[in-house]
Design a protein around this motif. Structure first.
Motif, PDB file in Angstrom:
ATOM      1  N   TYR A  44       0.838  -1.202   0.000  1.00 26.66           N
ATOM      2  CA  TYR A  44       0.000   0.000   0.000  1.00 26.66           C
ATOM      3  C   TYR A  44       0.877   1.258   0.000  1.00 26.66           C
ATOM      4  N   LEU A  45       0.296   2.341  -0.535  1.00 29.76           N
ATOM      5  CA  LEU A  45       0.942   3.654  -0.581  1.00 29.76           C
ATOM      6  C   LEU A  45       0.232   4.601   0.375  1.00 29.76           C
ATOM      7  N   TYR A  46       0.999   5.464   1.030  1.00 25.60           N
ATOM      8  CA  TYR A  46       0.413   6.498   1.879  1.00 25.60           C
ATOM      9  C   TYR A  46      -0.040   7.681   1.020  1.00 25.60           C
ATOM     10  N   ARG A  47      -1.306   8.063   1.176  1.00 29.06           N
ATOM     11  CA  ARG A  47      -1.792   9.209   0.409  1.00 29.06           C
ATOM     12  C   ARG A  47      -1.075  10.495   0.820  1.00 29.06           C
ATOM     13  N   ASP A  48      -0.901  10.693   2.122  1.00 27.79           N
ATOM     14  CA  ASP A  48      -0.352  11.958   2.591  1.00 27.79           C
ATOM     15  C   ASP A  48       1.170  12.009   2.504  1.00 27.79           C
ATOM     16  N   ARG A  49       1.795  10.924   2.014  1.00 27.81           N
ATOM     17  CA  ARG A  49       3.236  10.936   1.767  1.00 27.81           C
ATOM     18  C   ARG A  49       3.550  11.188   0.296  1.00 27.81           C
ATOM     19  N   MET A  50       2.519  11.475  -0.476  1.00 28.99           N
ATOM     20  CA  MET A  50       2.714  11.818  -1.893  1.00 28.99           C
ATOM     21  C   MET A  50       2.936  13.325  -1.995  1.00 28.99           C
ATOM     22  N   GLU A  51       4.137  13.730  -2.313  1.00 25.19           N
ATOM     23  CA  GLU A  51       4.471  15.140  -2.420  1.00 25.19           C
ATOM     24  C   GLU A  51       4.741  15.496  -3.876  1.00 25.19           C
ATOM     25  N   ILE A  52       4.175  16.623  -4.287  1.00 24.38           N
ATOM     26  CA  ILE A  52       4.318  17.102  -5.655  1.00 24.38           C
ATOM     27  C   ILE A  52       5.062  18.430  -5.622  1.00 24.38           C
ATOM     28  N   LYS A  53       6.201  18.490  -6.317  1.00 21.09           N
ATOM     29  CA  LYS A  53       6.989  19.723  -6.362  1.00 21.09           C
ATOM     30  C   LYS A  53       7.146  20.157  -7.816  1.00 21.09           C
ATOM     31  N   PRO A  54       6.462  21.247  -8.223  1.00 22.45           N
ATOM     32  CA  PRO A  54       6.581  21.696  -9.607  1.00 22.45           C
ATOM     33  C   PRO A  54       7.955  22.286  -9.884  1.00 22.45           C
ATOM     34  N   GLY A  55       8.400  22.148 -11.124  1.00 21.43           N
ATOM     35  CA  GLY A  55       9.695  22.672 -11.520  1.00 21.43           C
ATOM     36  C   GLY A  55       9.640  24.152 -11.855  1.00 21.43           C
ATOM     37  N   ASP A  56      10.733  24.648 -12.433  1.00 24.22           N
ATOM     38  CA  ASP A  56      10.845  26.067 -12.765  1.00 24.22           C
ATOM     39  C   ASP A  56       9.796  26.455 -13.801  1.00 24.22           C
ATOM     40  N   GLY A  57       9.151  27.571 -13.565  1.00 21.79           N
ATOM     41  CA  GLY A  57       8.264  28.154 -14.567  1.00 21.79           C
ATOM     42  C   GLY A  57       6.836  27.667 -14.541  1.00 21.79           C
ATOM     43  N   ILE A  58       6.503  26.691 -13.670  1.00 28.12           N
ATOM     44  CA  ILE A  58       5.127  26.193 -13.628  1.00 28.12           C
ATOM     45  C   ILE A  58       4.654  26.137 -12.185  1.00 28.12           C
ATOM     46  N   GLU A  59       3.354  26.035 -12.001  1.00 26.50           N
ATOM     47  CA  GLU A  59       2.757  25.926 -10.682  1.00 26.50           C
ATOM     48  C   GLU A  59       1.611  24.934 -10.722  1.00 26.50           C
ATOM     49  N   VAL A  60       1.301  24.352  -9.570  1.00 28.40           N
ATOM     50  CA  VAL A  60       0.173  23.438  -9.456  1.00 28.40           C
ATOM     51  C   VAL A  60      -1.076  24.270  -9.161  1.00 28.40           C
ATOM     52  N   ILE A  61      -2.019  24.288 -10.090  1.00 29.14           N
ATOM     53  CA  ILE A  61      -3.261  25.032  -9.909  1.00 29.14           C
ATOM     54  C   ILE A  61      -4.242  24.232  -9.058  1.00 29.14           C
ATOM     55  N   LYS A  62      -4.316  22.949  -9.313  1.00 26.93           N
ATOM     56  CA  LYS A  62      -5.251  22.100  -8.590  1.00 26.93           C
ATOM     57  C   LYS A  62      -4.721  20.673  -8.550  1.00 26.93           C
ATOM     58  N   ARG A  63      -5.011  19.988  -7.450  1.00 31.10           N
ATOM     59  CA  ARG A  63      -4.611  18.596  -7.302  1.00 31.10           C
ATOM     60  C   ARG A  63      -5.811  17.800  -6.821  1.00 31.10           C
ATOM     61  N   SER A  64      -6.050  16.645  -7.426  1.00 35.63           N
ATOM     62  CA  SER A  64      -7.172  15.790  -7.058  1.00 35.63           C
ATOM     63  C   SER A  64      -6.649  14.376  -6.813  1.00 35.63           C
ATOM     64  N   ASN A  65      -6.820  13.898  -5.570  1.00 37.63           N
ATOM     65  CA  ASN A  65      -6.416  12.536  -5.219  1.00 37.63           C
ATOM     66  C   ASN A  65      -7.593  11.590  -5.380  1.00 37.63           C
ATOM     67  N   ALA A  66      -7.324  10.389  -5.855  1.00 42.12           N
ATOM     68  CA  ALA A  66      -8.364   9.365  -5.881  1.00 42.12           C
ATOM     69  C   ALA A  66      -8.767   9.025  -4.451  1.00 42.12           C
ATOM     70  N   PRO A  67     -10.010   8.575  -4.228  1.00 40.84           N
ATOM     71  CA  PRO A  67     -10.441   8.214  -2.868  1.00 40.84           C
ATOM     72  C   PRO A  67      -9.522   7.168  -2.250  1.00 40.84           C
ATOM     73  N   ALA A  68      -9.163   7.367  -1.000  1.00 42.79           N
ATOM     74  CA  ALA A  68      -8.251   6.469  -0.301  1.00 42.79           C
ATOM     75  C   ALA A  68      -8.981   5.758   0.830  1.00 42.79           C
ATOM     76  N   GLU A  69      -8.342   4.720   1.362  1.00 45.26           N
ATOM     77  CA  GLU A  69      -8.912   3.934   2.452  1.00 45.26           C
ATOM     78  C   GLU A  69      -8.259   4.314   3.777  1.00 45.26           C
ATOM     79  N   SER A  70      -9.056   4.288   4.833  1.00 41.91           N
ATOM     80  CA  SER A  70      -8.531   4.567   6.165  1.00 41.91           C
ATOM     81  C   SER A  70      -7.856   3.308   6.712  1.00 41.91           C
TER      82      SER A  70
END
Length: 608
Positions: free
Chosen positions: A60-86
């Protein structure tokens, strides 16, 4: 031993490890990290990027351990995670995880407005149900032709609400002070200034404004029996306007040049002189003398203003100026937002207008004091002398409160004890009440008894080596069922960038999150933060895993200014957070004082 080795080796070395030794768990696992979490991505058009992972059973993967770092010249406008399990995880507690499939959809945008080639750095971490967790893995995604993001117009009046796993970084990761700064960019000037006025009204209920009340009250009471409601209100208005104008000018200077004038006025000589002025004012309240300007000065001021006697307006205005710089409010989110806006936009007019509106909102209680004083203060007789003596005591306590910034706590306790005990004796706390005695006389004596008891406790505590104004007898008395005070948080104090860098490096090596507390002895809100928020048991439990560092900027010297500049702190109190990997989370910065439950909820956003 092999489990510990597995946790410490890098992902690239794990495959080699399995090539050299037989898998002790058999063919059922664990497998190489690249096989456990197969990573892929799809770029759709100019703005859409889909990240996906596939995993075998029992991984299994941790949802909250997924980090997104945009590179030079771009930005993250919106992020949508698939539903996760507790999942109740032995390592991180209650977490959200993905089994078999994981997906993250990103909306990207070019910062410059022109198509750009760039990258996105993706970090993730997962585990095998057999009891092994892999170290974090980082992948770099190459992107091409990322264009500017253009939001589509909405149809109809029903707004779409994001699912719980969907968020917009620009909205959810925005601090309160940033929201106030963005508010100043709005087109509705009346709405913006009204919002800052309401924020100032809320700040008027905090301890930052309280010291100004006895100052203004003593000014009004000092006018004697001839004070009218109109004159009391006019003096209050002059005082409030002086405070507001001073704070506005000081704020604009701080926003444009990064210089905190209030901090500059916390010099021991200035503090001592102002405390001495309060003592002189208090002695005049006790009737030792009439404090007034020399006759030559009064004549000149009378010529300048025929409507006021003895230069009263000028004196009140000067007192308001000093109050704003020395006993004025500490940093709060609306104030920080206005200063951030001034510093970033270079627009002192709009920022200054917001600061003036904020200051006027904070001055509302002071204006109420002026309106009421003309009606409530007795006009003649011995009652007037008692009221003036009461304000004299308040001024003495205010002088001691100011000296507390530059003298030892034991000295503050002894001075306070002396004032309270002497005042209690003056109020006949030890005398027998005459018969019959009215209700007001009994209340007056009751207040005197309370002052006598607390003053005596401070005296005993100070002589016993205690240093707490709130718990003066802590450790002095011993008895059955005694409740111990909440212990203080284990802060490590630094006063220079070099000291701070060393502690941050140690925390990074230990993998602990960090909280920086920018503090100053002259900051009222800093004391409130320590006394109430940090003393809460739930807050202390939430901070138990943190490296706590108190950044003391009391001196306002070169090191203090360098620390403020490095972390974008305009003035204390400010709380700044680093995650266990040592990454600074600017969106987590807290300005001012938070309620304990709000603070605990804020900490949960860090994902530690």
């Amino acid at each position: 031993m092999l489990l510990s080795t597995w946790l410490l080796v890098s992902p690239s070395a794990q495959a080699g490890l399995f090539d050299q030794v037989a898998n002790p768990f058999g063919s059922s696992g664990p497998v190489d990290v690249e096989e456990a979490f197969v990573f892929g991505f799809v770029q759709e058009g100019e703005n859409q990027l889909q990240l996906n992972w596939t995993m075998p059973d029992d991984y299994y993967l941790y949802r909250d351990r997924m980090e997104i770092k945009p590179g030079d010249g771009i930005e993250v406008i919106k992020r949508s995670n698939a539903p996760a399990e507790s999942k109740e995880d032995p390592l991180f507690g209650n977490v959200f995880v993905y089994h078999n499939q994981a997906e993250v959809d990103l909306t990207l945008g070019s910062i410059s407005g022109q198509p750009v080639d760039s990258t996105v750095e993706v970090t993730y971490q997962g585990c095998w149900e057999g009891g092994i967790c892999y170290p974090p893995v980082t992948k770099t995604v190459q992107l091409s032709g990322i264009g500017p993001f253009v939001a589509l117009p909405t149809v109809g009046s029903t707004a779409q609400v994001d699912a719980p796993d969907t968020f917009s970084p620009a909205a959810m990761n925005e601090t309160e002070q940033d929201r106030f700064a963005r508010l100043l960019d709005g087109d509705d000037l009346v709405l913006t200034l009204g919002a800052f006025f309401l924020a100032g009204l809320a700040l008027s209920l905090t301890p930052c404004v309280f010291p100004m009340i006895p100052i203004l009250s003593s000014i009004i009471a000092g006018q004697g029996r001839h004070i009218t409601t109109g004159k009391a209100f006019s003096l209050s208005l002059v005082y409030v306007l002086s405070v507001s104008l001073t704070y506005t000018i000081a704020g604009v200077v701080a926003g444009l040049f990064g210089e905190n004038l209030q901090a500059a006025f916390q010099n021991p000589w200035i503090i001592g002189s102002f405390a001495g002025l309060f003592v002189l004012l208090s002695l005049s309240m006790f009737g030792f003398y009439d404090l007034q300007l020399p006759n030559s000065w009064q004549t000149r001021l009378n010529n300048m203003s025929s409507h006021q006697k003895g230069g009263t307006v000028t004196g009140v205005a000067v007192m308001g100026l000093l109050s704003a710089l020395i006993v004025g409010p500490c940093m709060a989110a609306p104030l920080a937002g206005a200063l951030i806006y001034i510093g970033q936009s270079g627009d002192p007019v709009m920022g200054g207008s917001a600061l003036f509106s904020l200051s006027m909102g904070m001055g509302v209680p002071l204006l109420l004091v002026g309106v009421s004083a003309g009606k409530l203060l007795p006009k003649a007789g011995i009652w007037m002398e008692s009221v003036k003596a009461g304000f004299g005591v308040m001024l003495l306590l205010l002088a001691i409160w100011m000296l507390d910034r530059i003298v030892a706590t034991e000295v503050t306790m002894l001075l306070t004890a002396g004032v309270l005990i002497a005042s209690a004796i003056f109020m006949h706390a030890l005398d027998r009440l005459p018969e019959p005695s009215g209700g007001w006389l009994r209340i007056w004596k009751g207040v005197g008894v309370i002052m006598l008891i607390y003053g005596s406790a401070l005296l005993i505590g100070a002589l016993s080596g205690n240093r707490s104004m709130i718990y003066p007898l802590q450790g002095v008395t011993v008895g059955v069922g005694q409740v111990a005070a909440t212990p203080a948080l284990p802060f490590k104090k630094v006063t220079s960038p070099a000291q701070l860098d060393q502690l941050l490096a140690e925390a990074r090596r230990s993998g602990k999150p960090v909280m920086l507390d920018f503090y100053a002895d002259w900051c009222i809100s800093c004391i409130e933060l320590e006394t109430y928020t940090f003393a809460d048991r739930n807050v202390q439990v939430a901070l138990s895993g943190f490296e706590l560092i108190k950044v003391d900027v009391t001196s306002n010297d070169a090191d203090a200014k360098a620390l403020n500049k490095e972390y974008g702190v305009i003035g204390p109190p400010a709380l700044i957070f680093f995650d266990p990997q040592g990454q600074l989370h600017k969106n987590m910065t807290l300005i001012g004082v938070a309620e304990p439950e709000d603070f605990v909820a804020h900490l949960s956003r860090l994902g530690t």
